[in-house]
Design a protein around this motif. Structure first.
Motif, PDB file in Angstrom:
ATOM      1  N   PRO A  86      -3.874   2.761   5.289  1.00 41.88           N
ATOM      2  CA  PRO A  86      -4.214   1.613   6.142  1.00 41.88           C
ATOM      3  C   PRO A  86      -4.525   0.363   5.331  1.00 41.88           C
ATOM      4  O   PRO A  86      -5.217   0.428   4.307  1.00 41.88           O
ATOM      5  CB  PRO A  86      -5.453   2.108   6.905  1.00 41.88           C
ATOM      6  CG  PRO A  86      -5.314   3.607   6.923  1.00 41.88           C
ATOM      7  CD  PRO A  86      -4.692   3.951   5.599  1.00 41.88           C
ATOM      8  N   ASP A  87      -3.989  -0.766   5.785  1.00 43.61           N
ATOM      9  CA  ASP A  87      -4.151  -2.025   5.059  1.00 43.61           C
ATOM     10  C   ASP A  87      -5.607  -2.384   4.817  1.00 43.61           C
ATOM     11  O   ASP A  87      -5.948  -2.955   3.777  1.00 43.61           O
ATOM     12  CB  ASP A  87      -3.463  -3.162   5.828  1.00 43.61           C
ATOM     13  CG  ASP A  87      -1.950  -3.051   5.785  1.00 43.61           C
ATOM     14  OD1 ASP A  87      -1.436  -2.343   4.909  1.00 43.61           O
ATOM     15  OD2 ASP A  87      -1.288  -3.678   6.642  1.00 43.61           O
ATOM     16  N   GLN A  88      -6.494  -2.050   5.777  1.00 38.83           N
ATOM     17  CA  GLN A  88      -7.883  -2.473   5.637  1.00 38.83           C
ATOM     18  C   GLN A  88      -8.562  -1.802   4.446  1.00 38.83           C
ATOM     19  O   GLN A  88      -9.434  -2.393   3.808  1.00 38.83           O
ATOM     20  CB  GLN A  88      -8.682  -2.218   6.922  1.00 38.83           C
ATOM     21  CG  GLN A  88      -8.813  -0.757   7.337  1.00 38.83           C
ATOM     22  CD  GLN A  88      -7.763  -0.359   8.339  1.00 38.83           C
ATOM     23  OE1 GLN A  88      -6.635  -0.858   8.291  1.00 38.83           O
ATOM     24  NE2 GLN A  88      -8.121   0.528   9.267  1.00 38.83           N
ATOM     25  N   LEU A  90      -7.031  -0.944   1.606  1.00 38.92           N
ATOM     26  CA  LEU A  90      -6.530  -1.631   0.432  1.00 38.92           C
ATOM     27  C   LEU A  90      -7.190  -3.000   0.273  1.00 38.92           C
ATOM     28  O   LEU A  90      -7.558  -3.399  -0.834  1.00 38.92           O
ATOM     29  CB  LEU A  90      -5.013  -1.797   0.538  1.00 38.92           C
ATOM     30  CG  LEU A  90      -4.189  -0.503   0.564  1.00 38.92           C
ATOM     31  CD1 LEU A  90      -2.722  -0.820   0.822  1.00 38.92           C
ATOM     32  CD2 LEU A  90      -4.343   0.263  -0.738  1.00 38.92           C
ATOM     33  N   LYS A  91      -7.350  -3.696   1.388  1.00 37.89           N
ATOM     34  CA  LYS A  91      -7.925  -5.041   1.349  1.00 37.89           C
ATOM     35  C   LYS A  91      -9.367  -5.011   0.872  1.00 37.89           C
ATOM     36  O   LYS A  91      -9.782  -5.852   0.063  1.00 37.89           O
ATOM     37  CB  LYS A  91      -7.847  -5.666   2.748  1.00 37.89           C
ATOM     38  CG  LYS A  91      -8.328  -7.112   2.818  1.00 37.89           C
ATOM     39  CD  LYS A  91      -7.439  -8.048   2.022  1.00 37.89           C
ATOM     40  CE  LYS A  91      -7.859  -9.501   2.196  1.00 37.89           C
ATOM     41  NZ  LYS A  91      -7.043 -10.420   1.386  1.00 37.89           N
ATOM     42  N   GLN A 100      -9.432  -4.646  -2.854  1.00 36.50           N
ATOM     43  CA  GLN A 100      -8.994  -5.859  -3.535  1.00 36.50           C
ATOM     44  C   GLN A 100     -10.077  -6.930  -3.519  1.00 36.50           C
ATOM     45  O   GLN A 100     -10.314  -7.605  -4.526  1.00 36.50           O
ATOM     46  CB  GLN A 100      -7.724  -6.382  -2.869  1.00 36.50           C
ATOM     47  CG  GLN A 100      -6.519  -5.476  -3.053  1.00 36.50           C
ATOM     48  CD  GLN A 100      -5.356  -5.831  -2.128  1.00 36.50           C
ATOM     49  OE1 GLN A 100      -5.466  -6.726  -1.293  1.00 36.50           O
ATOM     50  NE2 GLN A 100      -4.248  -5.128  -2.276  1.00 36.50           N
TER      51      GLN A 100
END
Length: 233
Positions: free
Chosen positions: A57-59, A61-62, A65
């Motif tokens: 899920p993108d969240q 990874l975000k 980062q």
């Protein structure tokens, strides 16, 4: 491309140009050794040759980062470290390009102290897994990079975040979150690395999988996804 699924293994017999032979990164080492409770050597194989790609899920990874730099700053302030970080594009997503089998990206290195810096973010619900220990998959990740980079010590910086942080990663109140910093010594994992090299030669270079487990939902879900994606009956 021809893919055969026989009994409890998969073998690619043609069309190798459509596939890959990815390197053993730190996140894969414990899995290949059979020490990851979430993933299997079979799942690592499917990802490394490109038959299957897990969805993260993108969240998640975000969050990683966004918080990496503040956590590194916290380590520098606490230990008076001078941490070098790396531009992912400049290193082409691999700090160890000259190694044909092992690779991966490190979060930071203090060269003067010969120390590897590893940054992790995880839900506060997982805090118990970090009590007086480092989860085995992260332990092997850091040990591999420490060996490859010829360093002597490892420092983890772990930020425990709340459920709501995933919804708005850019506005996480970092000062209100618990950051655990722990130091571990380098261990001798050369025998484990040799086992991984032998695994790589046996499975990645031959495009023949380790055996999958019919009793593991994760393995069977991957097998089913491969059947669908590559139209295997």
């Amino acid at each position: 491309m021809e893919i055969q699924i026989q009994e409890n293994e998969i073998k690619v017999t043609s069309g190798f140009n459509q596939l890959k032979q990815k390197k053993i990164t730190g996140t894969r080492l414990a899995t290949i050794l059979g020490l990851n409770k979430f993933n299997s050597p079979f799942s690592a194989w499917t990802e490394m040759i490109g038959l299957y790609k897990p969805v993260i899920p993108d969240q998640y990874l975000k969050v990683g980062q966004v918080l990496e730099k503040p956590i590194i700053k916290a380590i520098e302030d606490m230990y008076d470290f001078n941490i070098k970080t790396f531009d992912k594009n400049e290193i082409k997503f691999d700090n160890f390009k000259d190694n044909p089998i092992f690779g991966g990206m490190v979060d930071g290195i203090d060269y003067d102290r010969k120390t590897l810096i590893e940054i992790k973010t995880t839900n506060v619900k997982n805090k118990r897994y970090w009590n007086n220990q480092v989860p085995i998959e992260y332990w092997y990740q850091a040990q591999l990079y420490c060996e490859l980079a010829k360093l002597e010590e490892i420092v983890f910086g772990v930020c425990f975040i709340e459920d709501q942080d995933y919804k708005n990663p850019n506005n996480i109140p970092i000062d209100d979150r618990d950051i655990k910093i722990c130091s571990i010594q380098k261990a001798d994992i050369r025998s484990e690395m040799q086992k991984a090299i032998e695994w790589y030669k046996e499975y990645i270079l031959t495009y023949k999988s380790p055996k999958f487990d019919f009793n593991k939902n994760r393995d069977m879900n991957i097998v089913n996804e491969i059947r669908k994606k590559w139209r295997i009956k």
